[in-house]
Design an enzyme around this catalytic site. Structure first.
Site, PDB file in Angstrom:
ATOM      1  N   GLY A  16       0.814  -1.209   0.000  1.00  0.00           N
ATOM      2  CA  GLY A  16       0.000   0.000   0.000  1.00  0.00           C
ATOM      3  C   GLY A  16       0.844   1.255   0.000  1.00  0.00           C
ATOM      4  O   GLY A  16       0.636   2.168  -0.804  1.00  0.00           O
ATOM      5  N   GLY A  17       1.826   1.299   0.903  1.00  0.00           N
ATOM      6  CA  GLY A  17       2.701   2.459   0.965  1.00  0.00           C
ATOM      7  C   GLY A  17       3.492   2.652  -0.312  1.00  0.00           C
ATOM      8  O   GLY A  17       3.636   3.776  -0.813  1.00  0.00           O
ATOM      9  N   ALA A  71      10.256  -3.475  -5.817  1.00  0.00           N
ATOM     10  CA  ALA A  71       9.068  -2.616  -5.939  1.00  0.00           C
ATOM     11  C   ALA A  71       8.595  -2.445  -7.383  1.00  0.00           C
ATOM     12  O   ALA A  71       7.832  -1.534  -7.677  1.00  0.00           O
ATOM     13  CB  ALA A  71       9.344  -1.247  -5.328  1.00  0.00           C
ATOM     14  N   ALA A  72       9.026  -3.330  -8.272  1.00  0.00           N
ATOM     15  CA  ALA A  72       8.681  -3.153  -9.685  1.00  0.00           C
ATOM     16  C   ALA A  72       7.180  -3.176  -9.913  1.00  0.00           C
ATOM     17  O   ALA A  72       6.613  -2.304 -10.589  1.00  0.00           O
ATOM     18  CB  ALA A  72       9.356  -4.232 -10.519  1.00  0.00           C
ATOM     19  N   GLY A  73       6.503  -4.185  -9.353  1.00  0.00           N
ATOM     20  CA  GLY A  73       5.059  -4.275  -9.545  1.00  0.00           C
ATOM     21  C   GLY A  73       4.317  -3.108  -8.928  1.00  0.00           C
ATOM     22  O   GLY A  73       3.363  -2.588  -9.507  1.00  0.00           O
ATOM     23  N   ASP A  74       4.752  -2.678  -7.743  1.00  0.00           N
ATOM     24  CA  ASP A  74       4.106  -1.544  -7.086  1.00  0.00           C
ATOM     25  C   ASP A  74       4.304  -0.260  -7.884  1.00  0.00           C
ATOM     26  O   ASP A  74       3.399   0.580  -7.966  1.00  0.00           O
ATOM     27  CB  ASP A  74       4.675  -1.366  -5.674  1.00  0.00           C
ATOM     28  CG  ASP A  74       4.353  -2.538  -4.764  1.00  0.00           C
ATOM     29  OD1 ASP A  74       3.334  -3.211  -4.991  1.00  0.00           O
ATOM     30  OD2 ASP A  74       5.124  -2.784  -3.822  1.00  0.00           O
ATOM     31  N   SER A 130      13.597   3.277  -4.738  1.00  0.00           N
ATOM     32  CA  SER A 130      13.811   3.024  -6.168  1.00  0.00           C
ATOM     33  C   SER A 130      12.754   3.669  -7.053  1.00  0.00           C
ATOM     34  O   SER A 130      12.938   3.745  -8.271  1.00  0.00           O
ATOM     35  CB  SER A 130      13.814   1.509  -6.433  1.00  0.00           C
ATOM     36  OG  SER A 130      12.508   0.968  -6.356  1.00  0.00           O
TER      37      SER A 130
END
Length: 299
Positions: free
Chosen positions: A38-39, A248-251, A290
């Site tokens: 979420g963050g 964090a690629a998908g986020d 990132s």
């Protein structure tokens, strides 16, 4: 847009490879960085051009204070971010290997205190949004409540079904405008093993059949497979980059995609923008550190 979801402190160790069961490896780096799906998605959307509010819960501890300050520094509205009186802030234990693959264990902590009642208390906030984004790191009944509120309020709803330990209840799918799983999550939800874009096509079709309006399966370096309402489906290749950390690629993809939808962009343009943002993110270490700014994304 409003993100309904988790906030974790990520404890990240880098090692030559992922350990086997019972094995101890010597790592070569450690970092403690803000995270949680979420963050991460809220920060990504804010950096990539959206006005964002966060609905979630942190602990009344040092990690919670750090996460709250981090969101506020990104100009994210935290009025709906609660503080637990008893549970610690959620944490994620992450190992990243030298091939940039990762393994993650999550301890929910205060994220478990996001409930349907929490969502109901903040329905006025949801009513101000164009887009509502959810994941599965908060309790399922709260996620369903947020999706149902979005449908009732005629908002665009996005569900990133991560982590997906089992199939979703059938009554969730009609509440979802954009279902965005990765290949493992799509395989779990559709009951179809995914190794190729053609496998993703079959899984996306099965999930559309269940009632999701649009299905976008993210495939890492292979790009995405998008099956959109009224369309035939398309495999969209990812920009070629040298990945350092895929955490964090998908986020980042989801945050960029949602930000573009909230700006009124066409779906195809929003997907392409999310892909460019994610491709830049994997060239950097860490989760939120990132995530790029909008000004860094090529046209």
């Amino acid at each position: 847009m409003v993100v309904v979801g988790s906030l974790n402190m990520d404890l990240v160790a880098r090692a030559p490879r992922l350990p086997k069961p019972g094995e101890t490896l010597a790592g070569h780096a450690f970092a403690q960085v803000p995270g949680g799906k979420g963050g991460n998605q809220a920060v990504a959307a804010a950096r990539l051009g959206a006005r964002v509010a966060m609905l979630g819960c942190v602990g009344g501890d040092a990690n919670g204070a750090i996460l709250r300050r981090g969101l506020e520094a990104e100009s994210i509205d935290c009025a709906a971010l609660g503080t637990s009186a008893s549970a610690p802030t959620g944490v994620a234990l992450i190992i990243v290997d030298d091939a940039s693959q990762n393994a993650i264990v999550i301890v929910a902590g205060s994220n478990a205190e996001v409930t349907p009642e929490t969502v109901a208390r903040h329905e006025a906030l949801l009513a101000t949004a164009d887009v509502i984004v959810c994941q599965l790191e908060t309790p399922p009944d709260a996620v369903r409540a947020a999706l149902a509120a979005g449908r009732r309020l005629r908002k665009t709803t996005i569900l990133n079904p991560a982590p997906a330990a089992s199939a979703l209840p059938d009554d969730w799918f009609p509440l979802i405008d954009y279902l965005i799983p990765n290949e493992l999550e799509a395989a779990t939800l559709a009951g179809i093993g995914i190794a190729t874009p053609d496998d993703a096509r079959r899984a996306a079709a099965a999930l559309r059949q269940k009632g999701a309006r649009n299905v976008i399966v993210t495939l890492g370096s292979q790009g995405v497979y998008a099956l959109l309402e009224g369309g035939e489906g398309e495999h969209l290749r990812a920009p070629a980059v040298k990945a350092i950390d895929t955490t964090a690629a998908g986020d980042t993809f989801i945050g960029g995609f949602a930000a573009e939808l909230a700006r009124g962009s066409a779906v195809s343009a929003a997907i392409a923008f999310g892909q460019r943002a994610a491709a830049l993110a994997v060239t950097r270490e860490g989760a939120q550190p990132s995530i790029p700014q909008r000004s860094e994304i090529s046209a």
